[in-house]
Design a protein around this motif. Sequence first.
Motif, mmCIF file in Angstrom:
data_model
loop_
_atom_site.group_PDB
_atom_site.id
_atom_site.type_symbol
_atom_site.label_atom_id
_atom_site.label_comp_id
_atom_site.label_asym_id
_atom_site.label_seq_id
_atom_site.Cartn_x
_atom_site.Cartn_y
_atom_site.Cartn_z
ATOM 1 N N LYS A 62 -0.531 1.656 -5.163
ATOM 2 C CA LYS A 62 -1.850 1.265 -5.660
ATOM 3 C C LYS A 62 -2.594 2.427 -6.301
ATOM 4 N N GLN A 63 -2.000 3.623 -6.217
ATOM 5 C CA GLN A 63 -2.612 4.807 -6.821
ATOM 6 C C GLN A 63 -1.798 5.250 -8.022
ATOM 7 N N GLU A 64 -2.473 5.771 -9.023
ATOM 8 C CA GLU A 64 -1.817 6.236 -10.233
ATOM 9 C C GLU A 64 -1.215 7.629 -10.009
ATOM 10 N N PHE B 48 17.206 -3.219 -3.734
ATOM 11 C CA PHE B 48 15.877 -3.064 -3.135
ATOM 12 C C PHE B 48 14.901 -4.039 -3.763
ATOM 13 N N LEU B 49 14.881 -4.123 -5.099
ATOM 14 C CA LEU B 49 13.937 -4.990 -5.804
ATOM 15 C C LEU B 49 14.683 -5.870 -6.799
ATOM 16 N N ASN B 50 14.141 -7.072 -6.998
ATOM 17 C CA ASN B 50 14.696 -8.023 -7.955
ATOM 18 C C ASN B 50 13.870 -8.007 -9.242
ATOM 19 N N PRO B 51 14.382 -8.573 -10.324
ATOM 20 C CA PRO B 51 13.591 -8.671 -11.546
ATOM 21 C C PRO B 51 12.284 -9.419 -11.293
ATOM 22 N N ALA B 52 11.196 -8.864 -11.776
ATOM 23 C CA ALA B 52 9.869 -9.458 -11.597
ATOM 24 C C ALA B 52 8.903 -8.739 -12.525
ATOM 25 N N THR B 53 7.702 -9.275 -12.634
ATOM 26 C CA THR B 53 6.635 -8.600 -13.360
ATOM 27 C C THR B 53 5.816 -7.797 -12.357
ATOM 28 N N TYR B 54 5.830 -6.480 -12.506
ATOM 29 C CA TYR B 54 5.156 -5.604 -11.556
ATOM 30 C C TYR B 54 3.850 -5.090 -12.142
ATOM 31 N N PRO B 55 2.852 -4.821 -11.285
ATOM 32 C CA PRO B 55 1.549 -4.368 -11.773
ATOM 33 C C PRO B 55 1.666 -3.129 -12.664
ATOM 34 N N GLY B 56 1.086 -3.193 -13.835
ATOM 35 C CA GLY B 56 1.092 -2.053 -14.747
ATOM 36 C C GLY B 56 2.298 -1.955 -15.647
ATOM 37 N N GLY B 57 3.339 -2.738 -15.370
ATOM 38 C CA GLY B 57 4.521 -2.713 -16.212
ATOM 39 C C GLY B 57 5.405 -1.493 -16.008
ATOM 40 N N SER B 58 6.388 -1.362 -16.874
ATOM 41 C CA SER B 58 7.431 -0.349 -16.684
ATOM 42 C C SER B 58 6.973 1.084 -16.957
ATOM 43 N N ASP C 283 0.810 -1.216 0.000
ATOM 44 C CA ASP C 283 0.000 0.000 0.000
ATOM 45 C C ASP C 283 0.844 1.267 0.000
ATOM 46 N N GLU C 284 2.065 1.180 0.515
ATOM 47 C CA GLU C 284 2.899 2.375 0.668
ATOM 48 C C GLU C 284 4.362 1.956 0.655
ATOM 49 N N ILE C 285 5.210 2.833 0.119
ATOM 50 C CA ILE C 285 6.656 2.610 0.125
ATOM 51 C C ILE C 285 7.336 3.816 0.745
ATOM 52 N N HIS C 286 8.201 3.588 1.714
ATOM 53 C CA HIS C 286 9.090 4.622 2.237
ATOM 54 C C HIS C 286 10.477 4.319 1.691
ATOM 55 N N LEU C 287 10.939 5.122 0.761
ATOM 56 C CA LEU C 287 12.231 4.922 0.111
ATOM 57 C C LEU C 287 13.175 6.040 0.541
ATOM 58 N N ALA C 288 14.144 5.699 1.387
ATOM 59 C CA ALA C 288 15.145 6.663 1.842
ATOM 60 C C ALA C 288 16.403 6.481 0.997
ATOM 61 N N ARG D 16 3.979 2.375 -15.924
ATOM 62 C CA ARG D 16 3.004 2.843 -14.925
ATOM 63 C C ARG D 16 3.706 3.711 -13.880
ATOM 64 N N ARG D 17 3.169 4.895 -13.649
ATOM 65 C CA ARG D 17 3.752 5.825 -12.685
ATOM 66 C C ARG D 17 2.977 5.753 -11.377
ATOM 67 N N MET D 18 3.695 5.493 -10.299
ATOM 68 C CA MET D 18 3.060 5.472 -8.978
ATOM 69 C C MET D 18 2.856 6.889 -8.465
#
Length: 227
Positions: free
Chosen positions: A222-224, A189-199, A170-175, A201-203
């Motif tokens: 979860k919000q555009e 932080f993140l590994n290769p994967a298929t993420y919702p909306g693809g590359s 629901d939320e990311i705190h990225l320092a 999509r802007r959070m």
Amino acid sequence: MPRPYVLLSVATSVDGYIDDTSTERLLLSNSEDFDRVDQVRAESDAILIGAGTMRSDNPRLLVNSEDRRAARVAAGKPAYPLKVTISASGDLESDLKFWHHGGEKLAYTTDAGEEKLRERLAGLADVVSTGPAIDFGALLDDLGARGIERLMVEGGGQIHTAFLSQGLADEIHLAIAPLVVGDPGAPRFLNPATYPGGSTRRMHLAEASTIGDVVLLRYLPKQEGSA
């Protein structure tokens, strides 16, 4: 029961690493940011880290501020949030600091790892199998049934990747720290994967602030966002 609100908390270098490959843990946050993280922990009902982070960092994973613990107790909560970990193999040693500090502990595993983990953690933690494999949705359902409303996830990369790629964050705190690691063997932080909306999509960016020499970005995945 409703699933808990899931907050991913991470500190990275400018080039996206969460550690280097030395034997010592790389401290990315500054003292002010560590204090902020302590506040977020105090506001959470449960804190989760993966087995790999437990083995590499051997953290106690506590709310360090006595005042914040006292405020939790005054609000009718336990002094420490529930501490949660995940191990598909069940290969976690009982002498890790995680098990011997703070309040209640909970370990999620698989059918294959359940017996081993129950034997090792007898009297130290509740052990729950999510089936043949780690089922993150079932994990959140179980936490919700336990009354957990807010879950803080502190890594590592495999765990962050699972929550975000499965649309469960629901939320990311990225320092972001003013350091460059530059080591391809270091964890990200993140590994290769298929993420919702693809590359493309802007959070939604909810906040951007500076904490000393660290920049904190707060995203709502979860919000555009807006281009």
